[in-house]
Design an enzyme around this catalytic site. Structure first.
Site: not given
Lengths: 497, 497
Positions: A179, A431, A456
């Site tokens: 991320s 995601d 994710h």
């Protein structure tokens, strides 16, 4: 107003545990996530030691020579001085212990790579607060919360580790992150290639910035996830917004809805309606991020493939408004009450604000300006355009700073990054953040891996019996490249001596 | 004390026109250089237009959103939209017009490369002062004088030019610079490879930092220049220091020496002796930097191969102290009075301080910490060790800041830069700065060019009939590589469309 809060939600939840303070409901979620996550520490032996390093508050100016303590974790059970490596997690916007516990991949590959694991906390998060309790006081104290300062911390830490840990000096370091941490891993390799031989940037939306991808791509992917997880599922959600509006136009609507959704605090004012919608939207977004193939406890305790479970309640869009909203409640309940312990759903609790939340909100108002929008056609959400002016004004009101949307592309190259090497960009296709990620190879050393069933940064999670074969393949490809980087490093070291 | 001032001199004269305020004598020199240089504008058609761009004072923090005007020059006589290029001079520590006029190479190759020439002024120099007259007031105002901020200015400027000049968008940009500007050109390519396709870093001592080269290498090269330019030349200078000491120990020594050296202001105190020695040392250093093969006017009006001329007066070291010092005067006089106009030599004039001088002094006290030393054995100077503690204390006294000697290597990679591409490091072998330069190829795209007869960035100067063939070869090699970078750029552009 409401428009902005939706967008901020998205920004805030780049990784869980870092909610924006608007609306307050999210803080509650955020702290809940943190506490549940701490409980979810896997059974594998994930023992680390906790350390601190003194870092300059300002690496890029000399007026202040102040320092602060940056926290980092080390796990060296499988580390070998001879032929080993150092896997360096470039911490993102939250407590580093939480990231450490949620990055099982590093623990799983440590032995194979003879690797020391290092998890470095990002300044202004967790315990690494440059000005302690005053760190978020005002823009003067927040001035040193930037990606450049964070990368400089990482650089200094690596130099320090190499200098002080016997045997570490001549070892290759690989940056890893997921991320926002994945962005940092990639940017770290771009800016400090002398310190890391490569980077694994998982679910890193480095292109979710000005003029690089359509602002609607994120919500479109969320919608696709729901559309594919059950018949009429996304259509039911699309229709729910007007249903809410119609219901709450009537005198008793707010009351009825509060009951139907089992809200802890009843809706009372008309502006509560937008807050409710934002909260529901956020729930669907979160579900898209954590649509993992097995029972998990990342943002919330959830069943395997939670969107499929949610969609079982949303098969029929052609029902009355009240019926539709009762179905929506069942769907929300999957997310908020899988454990069966919740007595009501809470959209407005103003719990102790997480520092992580404050920091991320500031970052989105300065460097990390990611445009989001929805149109209700390509996605199942209400139309929200991206209004930079409004966003900027809100940022100034909240933090006294003005966002600089073109800075990140100027600094980190935007789409023009082909001269860099040894970065793997891995993305889960389901995601929503993959919309701003690198999903195609750029060169033969700037690689993209797409995991069709991946949410994710699924690849960074610990191995699981229910992992789809695509993520196993992704991980094995990642390990293969990391081994190659390590091999190349030692080969060039031998050539030098 | 004296020790430090010698070292500072070296630091200060990385490029002329940027003297440190200690000792005061240098300020006079520095302003003199500037004014003579302005007069020395070549006869070739070097027409440019002057422009300004608003830059953030702080690219790396959001507490202040202040801007300032950065000056830059553009010359586009030979620029072609079709297949052209942009040569971007990364300005160093002085007035950009002065650099523009002393970088004839860019003007000479403009037509061949169909190039627009851009000369960007470095913040805190020339007219590009972030806080106007207050820019050097204190460490708070100086806080934004760093290489990182300067590179960010360059990056923003390039983005701005591409956005606003029709036809510039899809053109390759090449960074060029000499001396500190050469370091910036190399670092710019390393940190912003998405903005420049390559860099020509001429006489850029990127390794003249902590633990990278012996601190004595600089003075050793100066000495070699004098040793090779005439019999007993360096030996005469080596003996002159003790001669000065012996002479000035006597009551009338100061007076005699003041007369013998035709000093404008007589030496009166014993501490003047060290100032005198520093000033003489600096003269030899400057001569080594500008030992050009033709009559020139870079630091001073000088004959061709000035050290040879100087050494004609220093053939006999075995003479009395007074005789030796009279010879030293003749030698100094070559440097300070080639025009025959000087009525006396001035070591202590405190002229208007050049802003450039202040800025560079600050930079050496913060990021640009270059260790220098001499031992009197491998070089012809008095022994001076590198004492970081003393240096740091002096910096704190002067600027209220503490130098961070390990920062530049951490930021820019030190000797570990092999993952970068498309940088040419050119060095003159007789230039003392070549000791901290890259003089061997690192990879096949990180190239070193050594010009045996070359002084400080000779290759960046305009073509001259007396240029040695080695500098002609160097320039033609540089042009060949630049053409290749341009060609590669257009090839990849075509591939994308």
């Amino acid at each position: 107003m409401g428009r902005r809060s939706l967008l901020l939600l998205l920004l805030a939840f780049l990784t869980p545990g870092a909610a924006t303070p608007v609306p307050p409901a999210l803080r509650a979620l955020s702290s809940l996530h943190l506490s549940t996550s701490f409980r979810s520490r896997p059974a594998v032996d994930m023992k680390y030691s906790i350390h601190y390093i003194q870092q300059k508050v300002d690496h890029f100016g000399f007026h202040t020579d102040k320092t602060f303590k940056q926290r980092y974790l080390i796990a060296d059970k499988h580390w070998k001085e001879d032929g080993g490596s150092i896997l360096f997690y470039t911490g993102n916007e939250g407590d580093i212990i939480w990231f450490c516990n949620n990055t099982g991949f590093m623990w799983d590959v440590a032995e194979e790579l003879k690797a020391m694991l290092v998890f470095a906390e990002h300044r202004y998060y967790g315990e690494s607060l440059p000005f302690g309790a005053n760190s978020f006081k005002d823009s003067r104290h927040l001035n040193f919360l930037t990606t450049e300062q964070a990368l400089a911390d990482f650089a200094k830490l690596i130099k320090y580790l190499k200098r002080t840990i016997p045997g570490a000096r001549n070892q290759p370091v690989i940056a890893l992150g997921g991320s926002y941490g994945g962005m940092l891993a990639a940017w770290f390799r771009m800016k400090y290639p002398h310190l890391v031989v490569g980077a694994l940037a998982s679910s890193a939306p480095i292109w979710q910035f000005e003029n690089m991808v359509p602002c609607g791509v994120f919500m479109k992917i969320v919608t696709t996830d729901f559309r594919k997880s059950g018949p009429n599922c996304s259509e039911s959600i699309r229709r729910s917004w007007d249903a809410i509006s119609r219901l709450t136009e009537k005198g008793t609507g707010l009351h009825w809805l509060s009951e139907a959704l089992h809200l802890c605090t009843p809706l009372t004012e008309s502006q509560d309606v937008q807050r409710l919608k934002d909260w529901i939207s956020e729930t669907w977004v979160n579900l898209a991020m954590v649509d993992y193939p097995y029972e998990s406890n990342f943002l919330q305790p959830l069943p395997a493939w939670p969107i499929k479970v949610v969609c079982q309640y949303l098969k029929n869009p052609n029902v009355s408004d009240t019926w539709l909203l009762q179905n929506i409640f069942q769907a929300l309940n999957v997310y908020y009450n899988y454990s069966g312990q919740a007595r009501c759903l809470n959209i407005s609790e103003t719990a102790t604000s997480s520092l992580g939340a404050l920091g991320w909100s500031y970052q989105t108002c300065t460097e990390m300006v990611m445009p989001f929008c929805s149109n209700g056609i390509d996605d199942m959400f209400e139309p929200h355009s991206w209004n930079f002016k409004e966003f900027s004004d809100d940022c100034f009101k909240q933090w006294g700073v003005k966002p600089r949307p073109s800075w990140i592309p100027t600094m980190y190259g935007g789409k023009n990054i082909s001269s860099h090497t040894n970065i793997i960009f891995s993305n889960g296709e389901i995601d929503p953040w993959s919309g701003g990620g690198v999903t195609k190879d750029i060169t033969d050393t700037l690689l993209a891996i797409v995991i069709p069933e991946g949410a994710h940064h699924l690849d960074l999670r610990a191995n699981n019996a229910f992992d789809p074969v695509t993520v196993l393949l992704a991980r094995s490809l990642e390990v293969r490249h990391m081994k190659q980087w390590i091999k190349d490093f030692y080969a060039s070291l031998r050539k030098m001596h």
